[in-house]
Design a protein around this motif. Structure first.
Motif, PDB file in Angstrom:
ATOM      1  N   GLU A   1      -1.390  19.766  -2.606  1.00  0.00           N
ATOM      2  CA  GLU A   1      -2.365  20.484  -1.882  1.00  0.00           C
ATOM      3  C   GLU A   1      -3.874  20.496  -2.550  1.00  0.00           C
ATOM      4  N   GLY A   2      -4.810  20.337  -1.964  1.00  0.00           N
ATOM      5  CA  GLY A   2      -6.159  20.518  -3.022  1.00  0.00           C
ATOM      6  C   GLY A   2      -6.407  19.511  -3.772  1.00  0.00           C
ATOM      7  N   SER A   3      -5.795  18.155  -3.722  1.00  0.00           N
ATOM      8  CA  SER A   3      -6.029  17.118  -4.603  1.00  0.00           C
ATOM      9  C   SER A   3      -7.321  16.485  -4.340  1.00  0.00           C
ATOM     10  N   THR A   4      -8.020  16.031  -5.512  1.00  0.00           N
ATOM     11  CA  THR A   4      -9.433  15.409  -5.210  1.00  0.00           C
ATOM     12  C   THR A   4      -9.287  14.033  -5.320  1.00  0.00           C
ATOM     13  N   GLN A   5      -7.999  13.558  -5.542  1.00  0.00           N
ATOM     14  CA  GLN A   5      -7.558  11.879  -5.719  1.00  0.00           C
ATOM     15  C   GLN A   5      -7.068  11.565  -4.706  1.00  0.00           C
ATOM     16  N   THR A   6      -7.125  10.438  -4.412  1.00  0.00           N
ATOM     17  CA  THR A   6      -6.316   9.546  -3.461  1.00  0.00           C
ATOM     18  C   THR A   6      -5.923   8.259  -3.614  1.00  0.00           C
ATOM     19  N   ASP A   7      -5.044   7.674  -3.109  1.00  0.00           N
ATOM     20  CA  ASP A   7      -4.529   6.005  -3.385  1.00  0.00           C
ATOM     21  C   ASP A   7      -5.338   5.361  -2.123  1.00  0.00           C
TER      22      ASP A   7
ATOM     23  N   ALA B   1      -6.389  -5.932   5.268  1.00  0.00           N
ATOM     24  CA  ALA B   1      -6.206  -4.493   5.788  1.00  0.00           C
ATOM     25  C   ALA B   1      -6.429  -3.300   4.854  1.00  0.00           C
ATOM     26  N   VAL B   2      -6.667  -2.233   5.122  1.00  0.00           N
ATOM     27  CA  VAL B   2      -7.026  -1.067   4.225  1.00  0.00           C
ATOM     28  C   VAL B   2      -5.833  -0.038   4.632  1.00  0.00           C
ATOM     29  N   LEU B   3      -5.381   0.794   3.780  1.00  0.00           N
ATOM     30  CA  LEU B   3      -4.639   1.910   4.019  1.00  0.00           C
ATOM     31  C   LEU B   3      -5.144   3.130   3.052  1.00  0.00           C
ATOM     32  N   GLN B   4      -5.544   4.201   3.749  1.00  0.00           N
ATOM     33  CA  GLN B   4      -6.099   5.346   2.698  1.00  0.00           C
ATOM     34  C   GLN B   4      -4.945   6.563   2.998  1.00  0.00           C
ATOM     35  N   ARG B   5      -4.396   6.665   1.952  1.00  0.00           N
ATOM     36  CA  ARG B   5      -3.587   8.117   1.932  1.00  0.00           C
ATOM     37  C   ARG B   5      -4.315   9.395   2.057  1.00  0.00           C
ATOM     38  N   GLU B   6      -3.640  10.476   2.835  1.00  0.00           N
ATOM     39  CA  GLU B   6      -4.387  11.849   2.459  1.00  0.00           C
ATOM     40  C   GLU B   6      -4.422  12.032   1.083  1.00  0.00           C
ATOM     41  N   ALA B   7      -5.543  12.884   0.626  1.00  0.00           N
ATOM     42  CA  ALA B   7      -5.402  13.288  -0.926  1.00  0.00           C
ATOM     43  C   ALA B   7      -4.214  14.336  -1.198  1.00  0.00           C
ATOM     44  N   ASP B   8      -3.946  15.037  -0.034  1.00  0.00           N
ATOM     45  CA  ASP B   8      -3.116  16.341  -0.363  1.00  0.00           C
ATOM     46  C   ASP B   8      -1.528  15.498  -0.525  1.00  0.00           C
ATOM     47  N   GLU B   9      -1.515  14.609   0.439  1.00  0.00           N
ATOM     48  CA  GLU B   9      -0.335  13.698   0.316  1.00  0.00           C
ATOM     49  C   GLU B   9       0.152  13.003  -1.117  1.00  0.00           C
ATOM     50  N   VAL B  10      -0.975  12.439  -1.443  1.00  0.00           N
ATOM     51  CA  VAL B  10      -1.057  11.727  -2.965  1.00  0.00           C
ATOM     52  C   VAL B  10      -0.899  12.677  -4.015  1.00  0.00           C
TER      53      VAL B  10
ATOM     54  N   LEU C   1      -5.578   1.567  -5.781  1.00  0.00           N
ATOM     55  CA  LEU C   1      -6.680   2.059  -6.591  1.00  0.00           C
ATOM     56  C   LEU C   1      -6.480   3.346  -6.289  1.00  0.00           C
ATOM     57  N   ARG C   2      -6.359   4.298  -7.524  1.00  0.00           N
ATOM     58  CA  ARG C   2      -6.296   5.748  -7.455  1.00  0.00           C
ATOM     59  C   ARG C   2      -7.802   6.100  -7.600  1.00  0.00           C
ATOM     60  N   VAL C   3      -8.475   6.663  -6.720  1.00  0.00           N
ATOM     61  CA  VAL C   3      -9.745   6.947  -6.689  1.00  0.00           C
ATOM     62  C   VAL C   3     -10.333   8.495  -6.622  1.00  0.00           C
ATOM     63  N   ALA C   4     -11.183   8.939  -6.639  1.00  0.00           N
ATOM     64  CA  ALA C   4     -11.926  10.181  -6.374  1.00  0.00           C
ATOM     65  C   ALA C   4     -12.025  10.098  -4.924  1.00  0.00           C
TER      66      ALA C   4
END
Ligand code: HSE
Length: 440
Positions: free
Chosen positions: A395-401, A383-392, A358-361
């Motif tokens: 820099e400064g991203s407000t979205q993440t996977d 299991a749940v894996l959340q990526r860092e917003a910056d990585e996805v 899921l691409r989420v805010a």
């Protein structure tokens, strides 16, 4: 005894392989079959090319019906492909009392019921080892080697083109389009790759395996078919981080409610042998109640690997053609009057587990809402894996996977949960759903 006479319809890559291997290994083949096996006649539209392949000693014609009507021919090999003229010729050959060997999975998956019934009525054999997984003797294994078992499931990498593309995507981090181009340049994918990449070829093959594993009629129209063209490189990467590889699997399972019959990309634990089948190779796992899990690996296509399967069928027919028809191995492994009417289940009733991306805010409470929906649908998270917003998103991203692996649930329940998650304003893109098979 004089050699059994074979007529070959279509001499392309596989046909020339059959011709060459038969010639090269004739003494061994004769020792096994009890008599020689000779291609006495070839039909091909390009007579000049065909004659140059087989030499002056073999008669070449441009009319397949001249082969079928030749009383000296005992076995007809159909290597034309497709459902059109090939269907007519196979039925005519059966009607003329010829045994038939074919590599045509599309024909048998769609018209198998009609063809096997005609063959049964006429007392001739239709053999199709080459139709599934090329040189791997999987039909023989399912139909004869495993007859003691109640087969529980079959799962296979049965399309080399897509496996090659998936290997390229993983190895080189390529997206689908670039990997397909590589496959085409190297001759692994055809100019029109639709049947392979959209899972149709694999569905033909798993339909045939399902019929002989469970003794049900061939029912290609009931198979669920999803290919690999929508797969994104990032999902292959995330799956890897979670300990999985993505493979296009043909799966058929016997359940209390009926038979699952499906082709789709699947996460498979990286530690399974089948997850490590790379490039254009094929592999099929079969789980039987007595034998446990078995695995068959080899080349699923190519001139001589496929010829190996065609000739194995020729040897079988040569050994059995004088036997009483009632004592031969049944076409679909089970006696025709003992077939099962177990239904093929609609995809909504299939039970499996899932990978969701899921691409989420990237804000408080988003994950709680998503997991709340899953909990309400009684879908348990593995299991749940959340990526860092910056990585996805940089820099400064407000979205993440957010990546979620679930335990088994019913597909219809997952569909309801997916629709609810998709409707959340904080879910910013279409949710990626890939099924997951533990194959344990
Ligand atoms: N096109 C098939 C494959 C081979 O890629 O495996 C013939 O079935």
């Amino acid at each position: 005894m004089k050699p059994i006479q074979v007529g070959l319809l279509g001499i392309g890559t596989v046909g020339s392989g059959v011709f060459n291997v038969l010639q090269r290994n004739q003494p061994e083949i004769k020792r096994r079959a009890g008599r020689g096996i000779e291609i006495g006649m070839v039909a091909d539209l390009d007579v000049v090319r065909a004659q140059s392949l087989v030499g002056p000693g073999t008669q070449v014609v441009n009319d397949a019906r001249a082969v079928i009507s030749n009383p000296d021919i005992d076995i007809v090999i159909e290597l034309i492909g497709g459902y059109g003229i090939a269907r007519k010729l196979v039925l005519e050959a059966i009607e003329a009392g010829k045994h038939v060997v074919t590599a045509n999975k599309a024909l048998l998956a769609v018209h198998g019921t009609e063809i096997f019934a005609a063959a049964h009525k006429k007392g001739v054999m239709v053999a199709f080892e080459a139709a599934v997984a090329g040189g791997i003797p999987i039909i023989k294994a399912l139909r004869e080697g495993l007859t003691a078992n109640r087969i529980q499931w079959v799962a296979g990498i049965i399309n080399g083109t897509t496996n090659f593309i998936l290997s390229e995507m993983r190895d080189k981090g390529l997206d689908f389009a670039a990997a397909l181009k590589d496959a085409q340049a190297l001759g692994y994918a055809e100019a029109d790759p639709t049947f392979d990449i959209e899972g149709v070829d694999a569905a033909h093959k798993v339909t045939l395996m399902s019929a002989i594993a469970f003794g049900i009629p061939v029912q290609f129209d009931k198979a669920y078919v999803e290919g690999i063209s929508q797969l994104a490189a990032q999902d292959i990467r995330y799956a890897e981080q979670l300990g999985y590889r993505i493979k296009l699997l043909g799966i058929t399972k016997q359940t209390a409610k009926g038979i699952e019959l499906r082709v789709h990309p699947s996460l498979v634990p990286a530690k399974r042998l089948i997850a490590n089948v790379e490039g254009a190779m094929n592999a099929v796992m079969v789980q039987g109640d007595a034998v446990g899990t078995t695995l068959y690996y080899g080349k699923g296509a190519g001139s001589e690997p496929t010829a190996s399967a065609v000739i194995a069928d020729l040897v079988d027919i040569t050994r059995l053609h004088t036997a009483d028809a009632a004592h031969r191995v049944p076409h679909l492994a089970f006696q025709p009057d003992a077939m099962s009417d177990a239904p093929v289940l609609p995809m909504g009733e299939v039970v499996t587990s899932y990978y969701l991306r899921l691409r989420v805010a990237d804000q408080a409470g988003v994950l709680a809402k998503v997991t709340g929906i899953l909990a309400q649908a009684d879908i348990s998270i593995d299991a749940v894996l959340q990526r860092e917003a910056d990585e996805v998103g940089g820099e400064g991203s407000t979205q993440t996977d957010v990546i979620i692996l679930t335990h088994d649930c019913v597909e219809a329940d997952m569909n309801v949960a997916l629709a609810q998650m998709q409707a959340l304003p904080t879910v910013l893109a279409p949710i990626v759903r890939i099924r997951k098979e533990e194959l344990a």
